[in-house]
Design a protein around this motif. Structure first.
Motif, PDB file in Angstrom:
ATOM      1  N   GLN A 196       0.827  -1.212   0.000  1.00 51.38           N
ATOM      2  CA  GLN A 196       0.000   0.000   0.000  1.00 51.38           C
ATOM      3  C   GLN A 196       0.861   1.262   0.000  1.00 51.38           C
ATOM      4  O   GLN A 196       0.548   2.223  -0.688  1.00 51.38           O
ATOM      5  CB  GLN A 196      -0.945   0.003   1.192  1.00 51.38           C
ATOM      6  N   ARG A 229       2.154   1.843  -3.469  1.00 52.02           N
ATOM      7  CA  ARG A 229       1.088   2.365  -4.334  1.00 52.02           C
ATOM      8  C   ARG A 229       0.792   3.840  -4.051  1.00 52.02           C
ATOM      9  O   ARG A 229       0.506   4.604  -4.962  1.00 52.02           O
ATOM     10  CB  ARG A 229      -0.193   1.562  -4.148  1.00 52.02           C
ATOM     11  N   ASN A 230       0.823   4.187  -2.783  1.00 47.96           N
ATOM     12  CA  ASN A 230       0.461   5.558  -2.406  1.00 47.96           C
ATOM     13  C   ASN A 230       1.571   6.568  -2.642  1.00 47.96           C
ATOM     14  O   ASN A 230       1.292   7.765  -2.763  1.00 47.96           O
ATOM     15  CB  ASN A 230       0.027   5.605  -0.940  1.00 47.96           C
ATOM     16  N   SER A 250       3.594   7.179  -7.947  1.00 48.82           N
ATOM     17  CA  SER A 250       2.429   7.337  -8.822  1.00 48.82           C
ATOM     18  C   SER A 250       2.404   6.335  -9.979  1.00 48.82           C
ATOM     19  O   SER A 250       1.342   5.859 -10.366  1.00 48.82           O
ATOM     20  CB  SER A 250       2.353   8.763  -9.353  1.00 48.82           C
ATOM     21  N   LYS A 301       0.752   2.902  -8.874  1.00 47.42           N
ATOM     22  CA  LYS A 301      -0.512   2.897  -8.131  1.00 47.42           C
ATOM     23  C   LYS A 301      -1.372   1.669  -8.400  1.00 47.42           C
ATOM     24  O   LYS A 301      -2.181   1.293  -7.572  1.00 47.42           O
ATOM     25  CB  LYS A 301      -1.295   4.175  -8.381  1.00 47.42           C
ATOM     26  N   ASP A 302      -1.185   1.026  -9.544  1.00 52.83           N
ATOM     27  CA  ASP A 302      -1.956  -0.167  -9.878  1.00 52.83           C
ATOM     28  C   ASP A 302      -1.150  -1.459  -9.738  1.00 52.83           C
ATOM     29  O   ASP A 302      -1.628  -2.531 -10.077  1.00 52.83           O
ATOM     30  CB  ASP A 302      -2.485  -0.063 -11.316  1.00 52.83           C
TER      31      ASP A 302
END
Length: 159
Positions: free
Chosen positions: A129, A132-133, A136, A139-140
């Protein structure tokens, strides 16, 4: 039949149920909800999405230790692939810490240490997480990692 399932259970669609080919044949996923005999399953293969499936054609997944070890190796492979894309101080920190936590997870799995397996897999999910955060372009990233860690946690919960 579906009363044997509960939210969060890992399930697999039984092969060739009743002699008929089912489009979800041998697909794996996680129980999202239950309504009577209908079990809402979020499939690991995102192509199938989330579907209502008759509880009669589902069975709970079970994993052998060598299968769990393969999932841990899969998680490690995916993290190794993403390391070069991590930037900054946090990226450097993750490059150092995550291999250690993967090692802790392997050791916990090898010794059937349920508590440590859950702690380490949760740590890795949290790291996913964070990646992902903060990155950029990522993120997926990590759906396969999430599925593997979910399988590892399911195995540990059923020790």
């Amino acid at each position: 039949m579906s009363n044997e399932f509960k939210r969060g259970d890992r399930v697999v669609v039984k092969p060739f149920f009743g002699g008929l080919f089912n489009r979800y044949n041998e697909q794996h996923g996680k129980v999202v909800s239950i309504n009577g005999n209908q079990v809402k399953v979020e499939f690991d293969d995102k192509e199938y999405g989330t579907q209502d499936i008759s509880g009669d054609i589902l069975s709970k997944e079970s994993f052998e230790p060598h299968e769990v070890n393969a999932e841990i190796e899969n998680v490690g492979k995916h993290f190794q692939e993403v390391f070069p894309k991590l930037s900054g101080t946090m990226g450097e920190q993750m490059k150092k810490e995550l291999p250690n936590h993967l090692g802790y997870l392997k050791n916990a799995q090898a010794s059937n240490d349920k508590s440590s397996v859950l702690i380490e897999s949760n740590y890795l999910l949290g790291s996913l997480q964070v990646i992902r955060n903060t990155e950029s372009e990522l993120k997926d990233w990590g759906e396969e990692v999430e599925v593997s860690l979910d399988k590892i946690q399911w195995w540990a919960k059923n020790l």
